[in-house]
Design a protein around this motif. Structure first.
Motif, short mmCIF file in Angstrom:
data_model
loop_
_atom_site.label_atom_id
_atom_site.label_comp_id
_atom_site.label_asym_id
_atom_site.label_seq_id
_atom_site.Cartn_x
_atom_site.Cartn_y
_atom_site.Cartn_z
N GLU A 71 0.64 -1.29 0.14
CA GLU A 71 0.02 0.03 -0.03
C GLU A 71 0.90 1.17 -0.11
O GLU A 71 0.47 2.26 -0.51
CB GLU A 71 -0.95 0.01 1.42
CG GLU A 71 -2.04 -1.08 1.17
CD GLU A 71 -1.47 -2.36 1.88
OE1 GLU A 71 -0.39 -2.68 1.72
OE2 GLU A 71 -2.52 -3.00 2.45
N SER A 72 1.96 1.11 0.64
CA SER A 72 2.93 2.45 0.61
C SER A 72 3.37 2.77 -0.74
O SER A 72 3.67 3.65 -0.96
CB SER A 72 4.10 2.12 1.46
OG SER A 72 3.88 1.70 2.51
N SER A 76 1.58 6.28 -0.30
CA SER A 76 2.63 7.38 0.40
C SER A 76 3.51 7.89 -0.37
O SER A 76 3.59 8.10 -1.51
CB SER A 76 3.02 6.76 1.80
OG SER A 76 3.92 5.62 1.41
N ASP A 82 -5.83 9.32 -1.06
CA ASP A 82 -6.82 8.37 -0.36
C ASP A 82 -6.96 6.89 -0.96
O ASP A 82 -7.33 6.06 -0.58
CB ASP A 82 -8.07 9.10 -0.28
CG ASP A 82 -7.84 10.18 0.58
OD1 ASP A 82 -7.02 10.05 1.58
OD2 ASP A 82 -8.68 10.98 0.67
N GLU A 83 -6.72 7.09 -2.42
CA GLU A 83 -6.74 5.82 -3.27
C GLU A 83 -6.19 5.98 -4.65
O GLU A 83 -5.80 7.03 -5.07
CB GLU A 83 -8.60 5.68 -3.58
CG GLU A 83 -8.79 4.72 -4.42
CD GLU A 83 -10.42 4.61 -4.75
OE1 GLU A 83 -10.85 4.08 -5.77
OE2 GLU A 83 -11.27 4.93 -3.91
N ARG A 110 -6.56 1.75 -0.89
CA ARG A 110 -7.33 2.72 -0.26
C ARG A 110 -7.17 2.86 1.28
O ARG A 110 -6.88 1.75 2.00
CB ARG A 110 -9.04 2.28 -0.49
CG ARG A 110 -9.35 2.44 -1.85
CD ARG A 110 -10.78 2.12 -2.06
NE ARG A 110 -11.17 0.67 -1.94
CZ ARG A 110 -12.22 0.19 -1.62
NH1 ARG A 110 -13.40 0.83 -1.93
NH2 ARG A 110 -12.11 -1.28 -1.75
N LYS A 111 -6.90 4.19 1.62
CA LYS A 111 -6.67 4.35 3.05
C LYS A 111 -7.61 3.40 4.07
O LYS A 111 -8.78 3.45 3.74
CB LYS A 111 -6.64 5.58 3.31
CG LYS A 111 -5.57 6.60 2.71
CD LYS A 111 -5.41 7.98 3.31
CE LYS A 111 -4.00 8.47 3.18
NZ LYS A 111 -3.86 9.83 3.58
N ASN A 112 -6.85 2.95 4.91
CA ASN A 112 -7.88 2.16 6.11
C ASN A 112 -8.39 0.94 5.58
O ASN A 112 -9.63 0.67 6.28
CB ASN A 112 -8.68 2.83 6.78
CG ASN A 112 -7.74 4.30 7.40
OD1 ASN A 112 -6.72 4.22 8.03
ND2 ASN A 112 -8.32 5.52 7.18
N MET A 113 -8.20 0.54 4.45
CA MET A 113 -8.82 -0.72 3.84
C MET A 113 -7.85 -1.55 3.31
O MET A 113 -6.52 -1.36 2.96
CB MET A 113 -9.84 -0.42 2.78
CG MET A 113 -10.95 0.55 2.99
SD MET A 113 -12.07 0.75 1.93
CE MET A 113 -13.03 -0.59 1.80
#
Length: 133
Positions: A71-72, A76, A82-83, A110-113
């Motif tokens: 995800e990074s 990031s 956010d996606e 996606r952030k927090n998923m």
């Protein structure tokens, strides 16, 4: 006998890349750049990942660290997203016949998923990218 040889790699919406293609010459690729410019990350993200699908942090980091998850590479590093959906692919050319085959992976972060990922293979000779649609 005709063999498959890697001819091209592609990175779309992944890490610092928007859309980049790497041309191999006779199955070889040379990446040059300063320390920290992303040569190792690029190679770790392409060849090993696409051959075995192992997205674990220690497998992706050239130094074996667990600090950076897949995800990074999508969200990031100052991107403030956010996606994001990204793709990685390797293209192979069949010597003598000029046929093409592509293997690849798509990922949606996606952030927090949880990360979503899917794999694909193109066997009908179509090619990805500008001039190859």
């Amino acid at each position: 006998m005709s063999h498959w040889k890697i001819s091209r790699a592609g990175v779309l919406n992944f890490w610092y890349y928007d859309e980049d293609y790497f041309q191999f010459e006779d199955g070889r690729l040379m990446l040059r750049g300063a320390n920290g410019s992303g040569k190792s990350v690029t190679m770790q993200s392409l060849v090993p990942l696409l051959f075995d699908g192992n997205k674990s942090p220690e497998r992706l980091d050239p130094f074996g660290s667990k600090a950076r998850r897949m995800e990074s590479y999508l969200l990031s590093d100052g991107l403030e997203l956010d996606e994001r959906t990204g793709y990685l692919f390797l293209e192979f050319e069949k010597a003598k016949t000029g046929g093409f085959m592509t293997i690849g992976m798509g990922m949606r972060a996606r952030k927090n998923m949880a990360l979503q990922s899917w794999y694909f293979i193109v066997l009908d000779g179509r090619r990805i990218g500008p001039g190859h649609e």
